[in-house]
Design an enzyme around this catalytic site. Structure first.
Site, PDB file in Angstrom:
ATOM      1  N   ARG A 241       0.413  14.742  12.728  1.00  0.00           N
ATOM      2  CA  ARG A 241       1.041  14.497  11.413  1.00  0.00           C
ATOM      3  C   ARG A 241       1.209  15.771  10.589  1.00  0.00           C
ATOM      4  O   ARG A 241       0.651  15.895   9.495  1.00  0.00           O
ATOM      5  CB  ARG A 241       0.262  13.429  10.666  1.00  0.00           C
ATOM      6  CG  ARG A 241       0.145  12.141  11.491  1.00  0.00           C
ATOM      7  CD  ARG A 241      -0.527  11.029  10.780  1.00  0.00           C
ATOM      8  NE  ARG A 241       0.336  10.438   9.771  1.00  0.00           N
ATOM      9  CZ  ARG A 241      -0.011   9.350   9.077  1.00  0.00           C
ATOM     10  NH1 ARG A 241      -1.180   8.796   9.292  1.00  0.00           N
ATOM     11  NH2 ARG A 241       0.782   8.831   8.178  1.00  0.00           N
TER      12      ARG A 241
ATOM     13  N   CYS B 253      -4.735  12.695  11.993  1.00  0.00           N
ATOM     14  CA  CYS B 253      -5.597  11.509  11.911  1.00  0.00           C
ATOM     15  C   CYS B 253      -5.581  10.836  13.266  1.00  0.00           C
ATOM     16  O   CYS B 253      -4.991  11.345  14.216  1.00  0.00           O
ATOM     17  CB  CYS B 253      -5.131  10.579  10.807  1.00  0.00           C
ATOM     18  SG  CYS B 253      -3.702   9.604  11.285  1.00  0.00           S
TER      19      CYS B 253
ATOM     20  N   ASP C 176       4.096   0.406  12.194  1.00  0.00           N
ATOM     21  CA  ASP C 176       2.903  -0.200  11.587  1.00  0.00           C
ATOM     22  C   ASP C 176       2.694  -1.649  12.003  1.00  0.00           C
ATOM     23  O   ASP C 176       1.709  -2.261  11.608  1.00  0.00           O
ATOM     24  CB  ASP C 176       2.983  -0.115  10.058  1.00  0.00           C
ATOM     25  CG  ASP C 176       2.976   1.328   9.565  1.00  0.00           C
ATOM     26  OD1 ASP C 176       3.287   1.554   8.385  1.00  0.00           O
ATOM     27  OD2 ASP C 176       2.675   2.227  10.376  1.00  0.00           O
TER      28      ASP C 176
ATOM     29  N   LYS D  40       0.830  -1.213   0.000  1.00  0.00           N
ATOM     30  CA  LYS D  40       0.000   0.000   0.000  1.00  0.00           C
ATOM     31  C   LYS D  40       0.861   1.259   0.000  1.00  0.00           C
ATOM     32  O   LYS D  40       0.661   2.182  -0.787  1.00  0.00           O
ATOM     33  CB  LYS D  40      -0.917   0.036   1.215  1.00  0.00           C
ATOM     34  CG  LYS D  40      -1.578   1.402   1.446  1.00  0.00           C
ATOM     35  CD  LYS D  40      -2.435   1.428   2.691  1.00  0.00           C
ATOM     36  CE  LYS D  40      -1.717   1.658   3.965  1.00  0.00           C
ATOM     37  NZ  LYS D  40      -1.392   3.052   4.280  1.00  0.00           N
ATOM     38  N   ASN D  41       1.842   1.316   0.913  1.00  0.00           N
ATOM     39  CA  ASN D  41       2.601   2.553   1.082  1.00  0.00           C
ATOM     40  C   ASN D  41       3.588   2.822  -0.045  1.00  0.00           C
ATOM     41  O   ASN D  41       4.078   3.931  -0.189  1.00  0.00           O
ATOM     42  CB  ASN D  41       3.284   2.563   2.455  1.00  0.00           C
ATOM     43  CG  ASN D  41       2.245   2.701   3.553  1.00  0.00           C
ATOM     44  OD1 ASN D  41       1.105   3.090   3.297  1.00  0.00           O
ATOM     45  ND2 ASN D  41       2.618   2.377   4.770  1.00  0.00           N
TER      46      ASN D  41
ATOM     47  N   ARG E 274      -8.992   0.100   4.270  1.00  0.00           N
ATOM     48  CA  ARG E 274      -8.055   1.056   3.700  1.00  0.00           C
ATOM     49  C   ARG E 274      -6.727   0.405   3.334  1.00  0.00           C
ATOM     50  O   ARG E 274      -6.058   0.806   2.411  1.00  0.00           O
ATOM     51  CB  ARG E 274      -7.761   2.189   4.703  1.00  0.00           C
ATOM     52  CG  ARG E 274      -8.873   3.186   4.934  1.00  0.00           C
ATOM     53  CD  ARG E 274      -8.325   4.349   5.750  1.00  0.00           C
ATOM     54  NE  ARG E 274      -6.957   4.631   5.335  1.00  0.00           N
ATOM     55  CZ  ARG E 274      -5.938   4.765   6.186  1.00  0.00           C
ATOM     56  NH1 ARG E 274      -6.127   4.653   7.485  1.00  0.00           N
ATOM     57  NH2 ARG E 274      -4.728   5.016   5.733  1.00  0.00           N
TER      58      ARG E 274
HETATM   59  C1  EPZ Z   1       4.310   6.797   6.367  1.00  0.00           C
HETATM   60  O1  EPZ Z   1       3.563   7.888   6.920  1.00  0.00           O
HETATM   61  C2  EPZ Z   1       3.309   5.649   6.227  1.00  0.00           C
HETATM   62  N1  EPZ Z   1       2.216   6.053   5.363  1.00  0.00           N
HETATM   63  C3  EPZ Z   1       2.747   5.270   7.600  1.00  0.00           C
HETATM   64  O2  EPZ Z   1       1.920   4.121   7.438  1.00  0.00           O
HETATM   65  C4  EPZ Z   1       3.901   4.888   8.512  1.00  0.00           C
HETATM   66  O3  EPZ Z   1       3.408   4.657   9.803  1.00  0.00           O
HETATM   67  C5  EPZ Z   1       4.923   6.042   8.580  1.00  0.00           C
HETATM   68  O4  EPZ Z   1       5.370   6.387   7.256  1.00  0.00           O
HETATM   69  C6  EPZ Z   1       6.146   5.674   9.405  1.00  0.00           C
HETATM   70  O5  EPZ Z   1       6.732   4.519   8.930  1.00  0.00           O
HETATM   71  C7  EPZ Z   1       2.401   6.051   4.015  1.00  0.00           C
HETATM   72  O6  EPZ Z   1       3.450   5.777   3.489  1.00  0.00           O
HETATM   73  C8  EPZ Z   1       1.220   6.434   3.190  1.00  0.00           C
HETATM   74  P1  EPZ Z   1       6.433  10.098   8.588  1.00  0.00           P
HETATM   75  P2  EPZ Z   1       4.184   9.369   6.957  1.00  0.00           P
HETATM   76  O7  EPZ Z   1       6.434  11.332   7.774  1.00  0.00           O
HETATM   77  O8  EPZ Z   1       4.958   9.595   5.733  1.00  0.00           O
HETATM   78  C9  EPZ Z   1       6.414  13.459  11.996  1.00  0.00           C
HETATM   79  C10 EPZ Z   1       0.034   2.735   7.768  1.00  0.00           C
HETATM   80  O9  EPZ Z   1      -0.434   2.215   8.799  1.00  0.00           O
HETATM   81  N2  EPZ Z   1       6.516  14.445  10.892  1.00  0.00           N
HETATM   82  O10 EPZ Z   1       7.624   9.238   8.560  1.00  0.00           O
HETATM   83  O11 EPZ Z   1       3.107  10.308   7.281  1.00  0.00           O
HETATM   84  C11 EPZ Z   1       5.049  12.766  12.008  1.00  0.00           C
HETATM   85  O12 EPZ Z   1       4.080  13.531  12.652  1.00  0.00           O
HETATM   86  C12 EPZ Z   1       0.530   4.202   7.806  1.00  0.00           C
HETATM   87  O13 EPZ Z   1       0.136   2.168   6.688  1.00  0.00           O
HETATM   88  C13 EPZ Z   1       6.673  15.776  11.195  1.00  0.00           C
HETATM   89  O14 EPZ Z   1       6.725  16.153  12.358  1.00  0.00           O
HETATM   90  O15 EPZ Z   1       5.159   9.220   8.217  1.00  0.00           O
HETATM   91  C14 EPZ Z   1       5.344  11.467  12.732  1.00  0.00           C
HETATM   92  O16 EPZ Z   1       5.275  11.656  14.101  1.00  0.00           O
HETATM   93  C15 EPZ Z   1       0.248   4.870   9.105  1.00  0.00           C
HETATM   94  N3  EPZ Z   1       6.734  16.665  10.178  1.00  0.00           N
HETATM   95  C16 EPZ Z   1       6.766  11.163  12.279  1.00  0.00           C
HETATM   96  O17 EPZ Z   1       7.321  12.382  11.776  1.00  0.00           O
HETATM   97  C17 EPZ Z   1       6.658  16.284   8.847  1.00  0.00           C
HETATM   98  O18 EPZ Z   1       6.704  17.132   7.951  1.00  0.00           O
HETATM   99  C18 EPZ Z   1       6.841  10.110  11.191  1.00  0.00           C
HETATM  100  O19 EPZ Z   1       6.067  10.521  10.098  1.00  0.00           O
HETATM  101  C19 EPZ Z   1       6.511  14.924   8.558  1.00  0.00           C
HETATM  102  C20 EPZ Z   1       6.435  14.003   9.596  1.00  0.00           C
END
Ligand code: EPZ
Length: 455
Positions: free
Chosen positions: A133, A128, A319, A34-35, A411
């Site tokens: 996020r 969410c 995850d 998915k991701n 989803r």
């Molecule tokens: C991706 O989300 C995945 N989603 C998530 O999978 C996964 O949990 C996550 O990476 C971590 O592995 C997709 O790929 C669609 P991050 P993403 O940016 O990109 C903070 C699932 O269950 N952050 O690495 O949103 C953020 O708030 C989903 O399949 C900032 O602060 O994750 C979080 O605490 C859930 N500022 C942390 O970093 C930013 O600009 C990690 O987020 C971006 C992120």
């Protein structure tokens, strides 16, 4: 997926009824990731020619990303798990709020649109269930590449100052998956070299880089914490195969361990599962490879406790945290689970406790004391991976469990219940009529709700 509101005000919502304590056996086929699919679909916006994607999973989120791309003027054709995308004519630079608000990953279109068109308007995805996020790292990186970025009434408006974005050296304060993917895609068409430092190393980031390279992008170092991209003027058509979903694979492995079942799964890429395998072996299960892409889990005679701390890849994946919590509720001791990636990803604790689990939460830390057994109960899924954890707990529990909130599950899992039924699980999806307010309330017993088999 709830059907549109009928004339009365009742909502037709499906629930999963699971009768636990059934051994699973056999083989399960793992779907595309998915991701990866979501980021790669957005990445197709970089290319003015045909893109054929293979191994695209049928998921609600993939459907939503398709709608968003179509709203931007992209042509899409699906045939089984093949998706043909043609983004030669992008007619819109604004992604529609009503679609974006349903899919966080929709923000992935920002980088490619800005790089390709020089302008992009994307509503802020907002928080969410699992956390606030923010997208500040995405925005800051694009600004460093020469974009003017403003947030106006919930919409991120970005515009390049020059003809194209300009290569830059960008240090990410956190190895964010999304920010790494946004900036890597934007840099493929930028003028000059971009260096992403403290970049995310997830397999899905590597898959996206390989997809972009298959279109002619110049990317080195994906999978390490430093990615170097040399921009090119234009990309070309491609035919690309998406990697298998390591989180779906991990979910089935944990289901096997929790139900003391020997099951095999393929296709998988074992390296992508290293932290998951290590923790399964720590609980007493055995993992064997029957072929380079085919794995089998052999359950232990008991479930040993183990501590888990979620971290960016190659650390333990957030995850998989909820699914492991479900498993460790049945261990012969206490485990400490620390969620460091998302600030609100322990909401499944309350529902597992309904089933008799003994879990104490302190901030982002959960102490899971093993209990001899779980009991079936009506529970509500609060997010995607929480729903998978409830399915695993229900398969291991005594009696019947009813899981509500399946829109979360749909989803991210392709035909989960069909695959589980093929492994011998005793479960079925039934739809119940509830009034809109009922839909969000904790599950009542099926007797209280009007039950009919789901179409
Ligand atoms: C991706 O989300 C995945 N989603 C998530 O999978 C996964 O949990 C996550 O990476 C971590 O592995 C997709 O790929 C669609 P991050 P993403 O940016 O990109 C903070 C699932 O269950 N952050 O690495 O949103 C953020 O708030 C989903 O399949 C900032 O602060 O994750 C979080 O605490 C859930 N500022 C942390 O970093 C930013 O600009 C990690 O987020 C971006 C992120």
């Amino acid at each position: 997926m709830p059907t549109p509101l009928p004339s009365g005000d009742e909502v037709d919502e499906s629930v999963l009824q699971i009768w636990g304590k059934t051994r699973l056996s056999g083989h399960v086929t793992i779907s595309g990731a998915k991701n990866s699919a979501l980021a790669i679909m957005a990445g197709a916006l970089l290319c003015p020619e045909d893109c054929r994607l293979r191994n695209v999973p049928s998921l609600v989120d993939v459907g939503r990303m398709s709608e968003i791309l179509a709203a931007l003027g992209v042509k899409l054709q699906r045939n089984g798990n093949i998706l043909d995308i043609n983004a030669s004519q992008i007619s819109q630079s604004q992604a529609p709020y009503e679609l974006v608000s349903q899919l966080r990953a929709s923000f992935f279109v920002m980088g490619p649109m800005l790089a390709r068109l020089g302008v992009a308007r994307v509503p802020l995805p907002g928080g969410c269930a699992i956390g606030a996020r923010p997208v500040d790292l995405h925005v800051r990186g694009l600004q460093q590449m020469g974009a003017d970025v403003q947030i106006d009434r919930g919409v991120v408006l970005a515009r390049t100052r020059q003809q194209r974005l300009t290569g830059a050296k960008i240090y990410l304060d956190y190895p964010s998956v999304g920010a790494t993917e946004t900036l890597m895609m934007a840099a493929t068409l930028a003028d000059g070299e971009t260096i992403l430092e403290n970049a995310a190393q997830e397999p899905e980031v590597v898959d996206l880089a390989n997809f972009c390279r298959s279109m002619g992008a110049q990317i080195r170092g994906a999978g390490t914490n430093t990615i170097i991209i040399n921009g090119v003027p234009k990309l070309h058509s491609t035919d690309y195969n998406i990697i298998p979903d390591r989180i779906e694979a991990g979910t089935f492995l944990v289901a096997g361990a929790a139900t003391y079942s020997e099951i095999s799964l393929s296709p998988i890429i074992p390296d992508h599962l290293t932290p998951v395998i290590a923790k399964l072996e720590a609980t007493g299960a055995k993992i064997v490879m029957d072929a380079p892409d085919r794995m089998r889990i052999i359950p232990g005679s008991s479930i040993r406790p183990t501590d888990i701390e979620t971290l960016p890849y190659p650390g333990f994946p957030t995850d998989m945290q909820a699914q492991f919590m479900a498993l460790l509720t049945l261990s012969e001791g206490s485990s400490v689970i620390t969620e460091t990636v998302f600030e609100n990803r322990l909401r499944h604790v309350a529902e597992l406790s309904r089933m008799g689990a003994d879990i104490r939460v302190k901030g982002n830390l959960a102490i899971v004391r093993g209990v001899p057994f779980l009991s079936g109960a009506p529970v509500v899924a609060t997010d995607l991976r929480a729903s998978a954890a409830l399915v695993i707990a229900a398969l291991a529990a005594e009696g019947q469990t009813t899981i509500q909130g399946l829109h979360h599950l749909d989803r991210g899992y392709e035909e989960l219940e069909v695959k589980l039924q093929q492994l011998g699980a005793n479960l079925k999806r039934v739809s119940i009529q509830t009034s809109p307010t009922e839909a969000e309330k904790p599950a009542t017993s099926p007797q209280e709700a009007k039950v009919k088999p789901a179409s």
